[in-house]
Design an enzyme around this catalytic site. Structure first.
Site, mmCIF file in Angstrom:
data_model
loop_
_atom_site.group_PDB
_atom_site.id
_atom_site.type_symbol
_atom_site.label_atom_id
_atom_site.label_comp_id
_atom_site.label_asym_id
_atom_site.label_seq_id
_atom_site.Cartn_x
_atom_site.Cartn_y
_atom_site.Cartn_z
ATOM 1 C CG LEU A 186 -2.158 -0.905 1.167
ATOM 2 C CD1 LEU A 186 -1.766 -2.382 1.171
ATOM 3 C CD2 LEU A 186 -3.095 -0.623 2.332
ATOM 4 C CG MET A 187 3.439 1.993 -2.987
ATOM 5 S SD MET A 187 5.001 2.276 -2.112
ATOM 6 C CE MET A 187 5.699 3.624 -3.066
ATOM 7 C CE LYS A 268 -3.708 4.573 7.286
ATOM 8 N NZ LYS A 268 -2.813 4.416 8.419
ATOM 9 N N GLY A 290 3.454 0.700 5.339
ATOM 10 C CA GLY A 290 4.557 1.438 5.957
ATOM 11 C C GLY A 290 4.218 1.931 7.343
ATOM 12 C CD GLN A 299 0.905 4.496 11.130
ATOM 13 O OE1 GLN A 299 2.044 4.564 11.589
ATOM 14 N NE2 GLN A 299 0.604 4.913 9.913
ATOM 15 C CB CYS A 464 -11.016 21.832 3.044
ATOM 16 S SG CYS A 464 -9.850 20.740 2.216
#
Length: 493
Positions: A186-187, A268, A290, A299, A464
């Site tokens: 997943l970049m 996520k 990452g 995280q 925004c």
């Protein structure tokens, strides 16, 4: 030019059959990578070593590029450019060695290491002692250190020929790319995901890449650029896929229906669900991210467990316990840091009060307000996929312009209105400076239903704080045929 490549310790400790198998894969990888630059490159695998030969007529920059290509190839411990000379006996070997190495060991501690193949009138140990004594006699201020030398005088004999190491490059070690399976990375394009991908590639994992796109053309092109750069430097021996999955609608739904504090974890989890769907279609058995512990609110160890729960596939996190500075240093080492540093910070969801220990029941309840299956299916079905190095993402004919607030003036003659798409609380807490243009307050969750109120005679700038939601809404307006829109750049507080 001839090169001698030493296999990594990970390979040399294997059984003979496994070592032979990995050596063949490594030779094929080297051949593929080198021939992308120089079709005349030749590679030959032997029992515990690999030989590469490049044309003698190469220009300097091409030669350096190919040497770095070999050094970056996973599975290599050392790359040495060698010169071959004939040797008649031990005294001749000693004379040649002293002439070449005496200037390099002045004032330093050294060790002589000799490896031989074929028949000679002397053993490796005899050669090491004889040459060492001759070097000490030639260089007064040199000394011997067999355990931790400053200079290792490495000599390789092939029958009656001596191979001199002219230039040496340390390799990255690890396993040959592709020898340990595949994974989907997943970049995001920041520092972390390219480093995570490189760590997996060094361990022999063939990596494909997926981007969840929510910030338009600029994000897609920027992430594809850094992914291609990573692949070109470290993984060009294999053809791999780059997939771009549109996530604008999903983020729009999350912003409208999910509590702000849970939005990061829910986003996520949606990415992991979509990545799982992409991986299953490609028969890829694992995901790579990452993520690092506590780097952002989603995280924390607790929230990572909630994210893992969204997929039955293993989610590998190579930088999980790395410090941020260590990740940045490694990004510099693998030459992705500059591109990562230039990446804008694209945030799909931003919360002033994110839950660092989200309640599982609350997350499931929040997701119940989303049509998860339909959202994921539509996003994955609309994904773009192409081979790195062969296909680039399509470039939009017309991209959204970004305008700075300072460039606006009521006397410019252009009928411009700023549409502030932030929630009322956000707009009240951080109001836009007045006097530059008319400001219209329409929260993002109302804009599409009120789009018919917009005049074709005016030019609209959507705003925004991060520039993400404004871009999403502008793209939605474009889809509805309202083309007189652009983005107002984030304003410093």
């Amino acid at each position: 030019m001839l090169y001698h490549l030493t296999l990594s310790a990970d390979i040399t400790i294997k059984s003979p059959s496994v070592r032979r198998h990995l050596g063949k894969i490594l030779a094929t990888n080297l051949r593929n990578a080198l021939r992308r630059v120089e079709p005349g490159a030749r590679v030959r695998a032997e029992w515990d070593q690999i030989w590469a030969r490049l044309p003698d007529t190469l220009e300097r920059h091409t030669l350096e590029q190919l040497e770095q290509c070999m050094a970056r190839t996973p599975g290599i411990h050392l790359v040495a450019r060698v010169e071959r000379t004939s040797v008649s006996d031990l005294d001749d070997l000693t004379r040649q060695t002293v002439a070449r190495w005496a200037p390099r060991i002045q004032g330093r501690q050294f060790r002589v290491s000799v490896r031989r193949r074929g028949r000679n009138d002397f053993s490796s140990t005899q050669a090491e002692r004889h040459i060492g004594a001759a070097l000490l006699a030639e260089v007064d201020d040199a000394s011997v250190n067999l355990s931790h030398p400053q200079v290792d005088v490495r000599l390789r004999m092939e029958g009656d020929h001596l191979l001199h190491h002219v230039v040496e490059y340390p390799g990255v070690g690890g396993y040959p790319l592709g020898s340990q399976g595949q994974a989907l990375v997943l970049m995001s394009g920041g520092y972390d995901s390219p480093v995570a991908a490189w760590k997996m590639m060094r361990r022999g994992i063939k990596c494909h890449f997926v981007l969840f796109r929510f910030a338009g053309e600029e994000q897609l092109q920027a992430v594809h650029r850094i992914t291609h750069h990573l692949w070109q430097l470290h993984g060009s021996s294999h053809q791999v896929n780059f997939i771009s999955v549109p996530f604008e609608n999903i983020i729009d739904e999350i912003r409208q229906h999910v509590d702000e504090g849970l939005s990061g974890v829910v986003l996520k989890r949606m990415m992991i669900r979509a990545a799982t769907r992409v991986a299953q279609r490609a028969r890829v058995p694992a995901l790579v991210t990452g993520e690092a512990i506590a780097q952002v609110s989603s995280q924390t160890l607790h929230n990572l467990a909630l994210i893992d729960d969204a997929s039955h596939l293993p989610i590998l996190r190579p930088v999980l316990a790395d410090n941020k500075q260590d990740i940045i240093d490694l990004a510099r080492q693998i030459d992705t840091a500059d591109l990562s540093a230039s990446m804008p910070e694209y945030c799909g969801t931003v919360s002033r009060r994110p839950h660092i220990k989200a309640n599982h029941h609350a997350v499931v309840e929040a997701e119940a307000s989303l049509d998860i299956e339909a959202l994921i299916k539509n996003a994955v079905d609309e994904a773009w996929s192409g081979k790195l190095g062969r296909q680039a993402p399509p470039v939009a004919k017309e991209s959204l312009a970004t305008v700075q607030l300072e460039s606006l003036s009521p006397s410019s003659g252009q009928a411009t209105t700023i549409i502030d798409v932030r929630s009322p609380d956000e707009a009240e807490a951080r109001p836009l400076p007045e006097g530059h243009a008319d400001i219209l307050q329409i929260p993002f969750y109302e804009l599409q239903t009120r789009a018919n109120e917009l005049s074709q005679e005016r030019h609209y700038l959507l705003y925004c704080d991060q520039g993400t939601m404004s871009r999403l809404q502008a793209l939605h307006l474009r889809d509805r045929g309202i083309n007189n829109v652009a983005i107002l750049a984030p304003v410093s507080s």
